[in-house]
Design a protein around this motif. Structure first.
Motif, PDB file in Angstrom:
ATOM      1  N   ILE A  18       0.995  -1.004   0.281  1.00 56.52           N
ATOM      2  CA  ILE A  18      -0.066   0.096   0.041  1.00 56.52           C
ATOM      3  C   ILE A  18       0.864   1.177   0.108  1.00 56.52           C
ATOM      4  CG2 ILE A  18      -1.866   1.120   1.071  1.00 56.52           C
ATOM      5  CD1 ILE A  18      -2.606  -1.202   2.317  1.00 56.52           C
ATOM      6  N   ILE A  22      -1.241   4.877  -3.847  1.00 53.68           N
ATOM      7  CA  ILE A  22      -2.468   4.185  -3.519  1.00 53.68           C
ATOM      8  C   ILE A  22      -3.499   5.001  -2.577  1.00 53.68           C
ATOM      9  CG2 ILE A  22      -3.821   2.123  -2.545  1.00 53.68           C
ATOM     10  CD1 ILE A  22      -2.702   1.645  -5.263  1.00 53.68           C
ATOM     11  N   SER A  25      -4.837   8.124  -4.254  1.00 52.39           N
ATOM     12  CA  SER A  25      -5.982   7.536  -4.938  1.00 52.39           C
ATOM     13  C   SER A  25      -7.278   7.410  -4.186  1.00 52.39           C
ATOM     14  CB  SER A  25      -5.668   6.358  -5.477  1.00 52.39           C
ATOM     15  OG  SER A  25      -4.410   6.222  -6.572  1.00 52.39           O
ATOM     16  N   MET A 160      -6.090   0.651 -10.227  1.00 54.69           N
ATOM     17  CA  MET A 160      -4.918   1.028  -9.385  1.00 54.69           C
ATOM     18  C   MET A 160      -4.879   0.014  -8.233  1.00 54.69           C
ATOM     19  SD  MET A 160      -2.949   3.519 -10.225  1.00 54.69           S
ATOM     20  CE  MET A 160      -2.678   4.948 -10.638  1.00 54.69           C
ATOM     21  N   ALA A 161      -6.131  -0.893  -7.553  1.00 50.77           N
ATOM     22  CA  ALA A 161      -5.884  -1.314  -6.543  1.00 50.77           C
ATOM     23  C   ALA A 161      -5.553  -2.904  -6.963  1.00 50.77           C
ATOM     24  CB  ALA A 161      -7.366  -1.509  -5.904  1.00 50.77           C
ATOM     25  N   VAL A 245       3.373   2.290  -8.400  1.00 41.95           N
ATOM     26  CA  VAL A 245       1.969   2.109  -7.637  1.00 41.95           C
ATOM     27  C   VAL A 245       2.163   0.962  -6.557  1.00 41.95           C
ATOM     28  CG1 VAL A 245      -0.207   1.348  -7.975  1.00 41.95           C
ATOM     29  CG2 VAL A 245       0.522   3.144  -9.526  1.00 41.95           C
ATOM     30  N   ARG A 246       2.761  -0.005  -7.007  1.00 39.36           N
ATOM     31  CA  ARG A 246       3.039  -1.239  -6.051  1.00 39.36           C
ATOM     32  C   ARG A 246       3.921  -1.336  -5.089  1.00 39.36           C
ATOM     33  NH1 ARG A 246      -1.643  -1.719  -7.276  1.00 39.36           N
ATOM     34  NH2 ARG A 246      -2.601  -2.693  -8.949  1.00 39.36           N
TER      35      ARG A 246
END
Length: 502
Positions: A18, A22, A25, A160-161, A245-246
């Motif tokens: 996370i 994230i 977002s 995105m999740a 993102v990750r």
């Protein structure tokens, strides 16, 4: 930063943490939902304020104050008054169809940015309105903003999740809706006490604040890796964004799935035509059925008209607005509970629990009003509070189920090639039903009286059965592998099962 989290399934292993992207977002999703919720909640409170009615809807004001013979159920029945509320949703309906090609061609960020600018313009016009034309045109611009934001924000979050967090992250949108309704009602409760009768201007101008925040988020956050691969064809940049993102470098399994999904979607030139194909029949049914059922729960009756409803059954202006503050407090609490449980117990269980609570509550409220509220006079205070309790139970059921899941499930079930158009259909159907319910509820209340609540109870029974038999569980399924749930479902596999998996 949270510790590493991974997901395993047939398609490989998705890794990730996370990250700050994230979290931001999620905040953007909540901001988009906040504006939607605020616009839902503000109109009912404003239209119960005496100075606002006197300035823009004098006929309604005269009936409320002077016509002692008119039925309790008909005091606020005005097509012009309901047009103020529902013009927002017909504008959102039309805008959502323009949002689909914009989102597909220019990305999720561009649609969110358009939504933010439209919110700003609509808020300015509403707060400064000098006549009914300015007032309604401001609502129309807000509707354009909702059409773009509601189409793109849930898609952005779902893309995105990570699969195991997609539910709680996407419910951030509905949490924003709940908080928006709460703030709208608190704002109305405070502004109706301002001397001089201009407090409604503050209520209508307030969406400008979250609109600025949403616009800044749209400028600052990256485009989704899915969209970068599909539109920009820049695989290296998309992979770098996915790694950021990750929060890790090993994203090969997820990246390869995104490329495969993009390759399939590239051959689709007419997404509206494609979604009509047999292989996409389950998604098309859900794109229409879920937002349809979400609106015929009757929830927007409560969101639009809670202050008017409580004035109908005997509460004064301040007391009715205060009652409408309690309801969103309950809603926000149970949205948080839904957020914490949706990825553990699943979507279907929450749908069933919420549907049952809502059905029983509508029956009880309808029964009390049928037995005790006539055309004149009001309910005893004890029964007013009893109605409030069961409306709160009803709202709790909605906040657990059809509220957040009505946005979550559609945003996660579409393959990439129809994702934008599928979400546009979902948003458009939702706005169409918002418009119909908003435009007809006060007339229904006048004609059907307490039978209005039994009408919605019937729909609640139907939708609970629909979910039980026809909606597969989607928790923890990667978004680019979602077609598998339809092939394994007892009913839908008969329709899509013969389609070659590749």
């Amino acid at each position: 930063m949270a510790s590493a989290l991974s997901m395993k399934d047939e398609g490989g292993q998705y890794n990730g943490r996370i990250t700050s992207i994230i979290l931001f977002s999620c905040l953007m999703a909540a901001t988009g939902g906040f504006i939607f919720g605020y616009d839902l909640g503000i109109s009912g409170g404003v239209t119960s304020m005496t100075p606002f009615l006197r300035e823009f809807f004098p006929d309604v004001y005269r009936r409320m104050k002077e016509d002692k013979k008119i039925s309790n159920y008909c005091k606020f029945d005005s097509q012009l008054l309901t047009l103020f509320t529902s013009s927002l949703y017909i504008a959102g309906l039309i805008a959502s169809f323009f949002a689909s090609p914009v989102t597909r061609a220019f990305g999720r960020k561009m649609s969110i940015l358009v939504g933010g600018v439209a919110f700003l313009a609509g808020s300015a016009l509403g707060g400064a309105a000098l006549n009914l034309y300015m007032l309604i045109f401001g609502r129309v611009l807000l509707g354009v903003g909702l059409g773009f934001a509601n189409q793109s924000v849930p898609l952005y979050i779902s893309e995105m999740a990570l699969p195991q967090h997609r539910g709680k992250m996407n419910i951030g949108f509905e949490l924003g809706v709940g908080i928006g309704i709460l703030i709208a009602n608190i704002t109305n409760y405070a502004t109706q006490k301002i001397r001089g009768g201009w407090g409604w201007r503050i209520s209508l101008a307030m969406p400008a604040v979250p609109a600025v925040i949403l616009t800044l988020f749209a400028l600052a956050l990256p485009e989704t890796p899915n969209n970068l691969i599909h539109n920009c064809k820049n695989h290296q940049k998309a992979k770098m964004v996915l790694q950021n993102v990750r929060g890790i470098t090993d994203v090969e399994a997820e990246f390869n799935d995104l490329i495969r999904a993009s390759t399939v979607s590239e051959v689709i030139n007419h997404p509206f035509k494609n979604i009509m194909k047999r292989k996409n029949r389950p998604q098309l049914v859900m794109a229409v059925a879920i937002p349809f059922f979400q609106q015929v729960t009757g929830i927007n009756v409560i969101a639009f008209y809670a202050p008017i409803l409580f004035r109908t059954i005997g509460e004064g202006e301040s007391a009715s607005l205060m009652s409408a503050v309690v309801i969103p407090l309950v809603s926000t609490t149970f949205i948080i509970i839904s957020m914490l449980t949706v990825d553990r117990i699943g979507r279907k269980a929450l749908f069933m629990i919420g549907g049952t609570l809502m059905f029983l509550s509508q029956i009880v409220v309808g029964g009390i009003m049928a037995a005790l509220l006539g055309d004149h006079g009001g309910l005893a205070k004890l029964y007013v509070y009893l109605v409030l309790v069961f409306i709160c139970i009803y709202v709790a059921g909605f906040a657990l189920s059809w509220g957040p899941l009505g946005w979550l499930v559609p945003s996660e079930i579409y393959p990439l090639e129809i994702r934008s158009v599928g979400q546009s259909i979902t948003v458009a159907v939702g706005f169409l039903l918002c418009f119909i319910v908003g435009q007809t509820f006060l007339a229904m209340l006048c004609q059907f009286k307490s039978g209005t609540f039994f009408f919605f109870a019937g729909w609640l029974a139907a939708m609970t059965a629909f979910v039980h038999f026809l909606l597969p569980e989607t928790k923890n399924v990667p978004i680019e592998q979602m077609e598998k749930v339809w092939r394994q479902h007892w009913f839908w596999k008969r329709i899509v099962g013969e389609v070659d998996e590749e």
